[in-house]
Design a protein around this motif. Structure first.
Motif, PDB file in Angstrom:
ATOM      1  N   ARG A 232      43.982  33.328  41.063  1.00 52.42           N
ATOM      2  CA  ARG A 232      42.517  33.266  40.930  1.00 52.42           C
ATOM      3  C   ARG A 232      41.899  34.647  41.175  1.00 52.42           C
ATOM      4  O   ARG A 232      40.965  35.055  40.494  1.00 52.42           O
ATOM      5  CB  ARG A 232      41.935  32.248  41.908  1.00 52.42           C
ATOM      6  CG  ARG A 232      42.026  30.841  41.421  1.00 52.42           C
ATOM      7  CD  ARG A 232      41.205  29.878  42.291  1.00 52.42           C
ATOM      8  NE  ARG A 232      41.319  28.557  41.750  1.00 52.42           N
ATOM      9  CZ  ARG A 232      42.250  27.672  42.080  1.00 52.42           C
ATOM     10  NH1 ARG A 232      43.156  27.975  42.974  1.00 52.42           N
ATOM     11  NH2 ARG A 232      42.282  26.491  41.531  1.00 52.42           N
TER      12      ARG A 232
ATOM     13  N   ARG B 173      39.745  36.561  38.518  1.00 50.19           N
ATOM     14  CA  ARG B 173      38.378  36.979  38.853  1.00 50.19           C
ATOM     15  C   ARG B 173      38.198  38.476  38.575  1.00 50.19           C
ATOM     16  O   ARG B 173      37.215  38.891  37.984  1.00 50.19           O
ATOM     17  CB  ARG B 173      38.111  36.656  40.328  1.00 50.19           C
ATOM     18  CG  ARG B 173      36.687  36.398  40.669  1.00 50.19           C
ATOM     19  CD  ARG B 173      36.426  35.934  42.103  1.00 50.19           C
ATOM     20  NE  ARG B 173      37.538  35.739  43.001  1.00 50.19           N
ATOM     21  CZ  ARG B 173      38.155  34.569  43.228  1.00 50.19           C
ATOM     22  NH1 ARG B 173      37.748  33.484  42.609  1.00 50.19           N
ATOM     23  NH2 ARG B 173      39.157  34.480  44.086  1.00 50.19           N
ATOM     24  N   ALA B 174      39.174  39.281  39.007  1.00 54.03           N
ATOM     25  CA  ALA B 174      39.111  40.737  38.798  1.00 54.03           C
ATOM     26  C   ALA B 174      39.171  41.090  37.321  1.00 54.03           C
ATOM     27  O   ALA B 174      38.639  42.119  36.905  1.00 54.03           O
ATOM     28  CB  ALA B 174      40.248  41.423  39.549  1.00 54.03           C
ATOM     29  N   SER B 175      39.777  40.227  36.527  1.00 56.33           N
ATOM     30  CA  SER B 175      39.910  40.476  35.093  1.00 56.33           C
ATOM     31  C   SER B 175      38.786  39.852  34.282  1.00 56.33           C
ATOM     32  O   SER B 175      38.763  39.955  33.054  1.00 56.33           O
ATOM     33  CB  SER B 175      41.239  39.907  34.577  1.00 56.33           C
ATOM     34  OG  SER B 175      42.317  40.473  35.284  1.00 56.33           O
ATOM     35  N   GLY B 176      37.878  39.172  34.959  1.00 52.60           N
ATOM     36  CA  GLY B 176      36.756  38.535  34.257  1.00 52.60           C
ATOM     37  C   GLY B 176      37.158  37.264  33.529  1.00 52.60           C
ATOM     38  O   GLY B 176      36.472  36.831  32.623  1.00 52.60           O
ATOM     39  N   LEU B 177      38.261  36.641  33.946  1.00 50.15           N
ATOM     40  CA  LEU B 177      38.734  35.410  33.314  1.00 50.15           C
ATOM     41  C   LEU B 177      38.338  34.195  34.132  1.00 50.15           C
ATOM     42  O   LEU B 177      38.033  34.319  35.321  1.00 50.15           O
ATOM     43  CB  LEU B 177      40.281  35.456  33.194  1.00 50.15           C
ATOM     44  CG  LEU B 177      40.837  36.596  32.329  1.00 50.15           C
ATOM     45  CD1 LEU B 177      42.351  36.660  32.485  1.00 50.15           C
ATOM     46  CD2 LEU B 177      40.455  36.371  30.882  1.00 50.15           C
ATOM     47  N   PRO B 178      38.336  33.005  33.523  1.00 48.85           N
ATOM     48  CA  PRO B 178      38.008  31.786  34.272  1.00 48.85           C
ATOM     49  C   PRO B 178      38.999  31.564  35.420  1.00 48.85           C
ATOM     50  O   PRO B 178      40.180  31.892  35.309  1.00 48.85           O
ATOM     51  CB  PRO B 178      38.129  30.673  33.247  1.00 48.85           C
ATOM     52  CG  PRO B 178      38.225  31.319  31.914  1.00 48.85           C
ATOM     53  CD  PRO B 178      38.646  32.733  32.126  1.00 48.85           C
ATOM     54  N   THR B 179      38.505  31.001  36.511  1.00 50.09           N
ATOM     55  CA  THR B 179      39.368  30.765  37.679  1.00 50.09           C
ATOM     56  C   THR B 179      39.566  29.276  37.968  1.00 50.09           C
ATOM     57  O   THR B 179      40.084  28.916  39.017  1.00 50.09           O
ATOM     58  CB  THR B 179      38.745  31.417  38.923  1.00 50.09           C
ATOM     59  OG1 THR B 179      37.466  30.843  39.157  1.00 50.09           O
ATOM     60  CG2 THR B 179      38.649  32.919  38.767  1.00 50.09           C
TER      61      THR B 179
END
Length: 142
Positions: free
Chosen positions: A130, A134-140
């Motif tokens: 997660r 989050r750091a990659s801007g993807l859904p968590t």
């Protein structure tokens, strides 16, 4: 109930549901069926891969007893065993986790400790993933 007590043409899950029908309040039993029927149908049709069953408390109107029985019905359908039990494990500070296991494992503290350790490790891995998402801007929300 042992396997020898199951009628030759009966599935263990049907026997278990019959026992619950006798034991449970009618409305509770209907609620239980509403929860488990889609899962039982998916099991029968061999299409479990896309099925999402949430028995973890997301549904406020579903009492814990019904959640537990639903988990046991599903476990009976999957395993064909009638000796499944729900056990509560202390995994971390977030509170207890309920799991379904066979009776022998439910009564083996060292095996339950192994299961709790596995759940803790899996939870830690999920949190790391997660953080990466989050750091990659993807859904968590996986």
């Amino acid at each position: 109930m042992s396997e020898s007590e199951i009628p030759p043409d009966g599935r263990p899950v049907d026997v278990y549901l019959d026992l619950l029908r006798i034991r449970m309040d009618t409305e509770d039993y209907r609620l239980l069926l509403r929860v488990v029927e889609p899962v039982l149908k998916a099991i029968e049709e061999h299409r479990l891969s896309g099925l999402d069953v949430a028995l973890d408390g997301g549904d406020d109107e579903l009492p814990q007893e019904i959640r537990d029985e639903a988990a046991l019905v599903i476990a009976t359908a999957v395993t064909g065993r009638l000796d499944n039990e729900v056990v509560e494990l202390e995994v971390d500070d977030s509170g207890p986790v309920r799991v379904v296991t066979d009776a022998a494992t439910a009564n083996d503290p060292s095996r339950l400790d192994e299961i709790a350790a596995f759940i803790r490790e899996r939870h830690q891995q999920n949190e790391e993933l997660r953080g990466i998402a989050r750091a990659s801007g993807l859904p968590t929300d996986f």
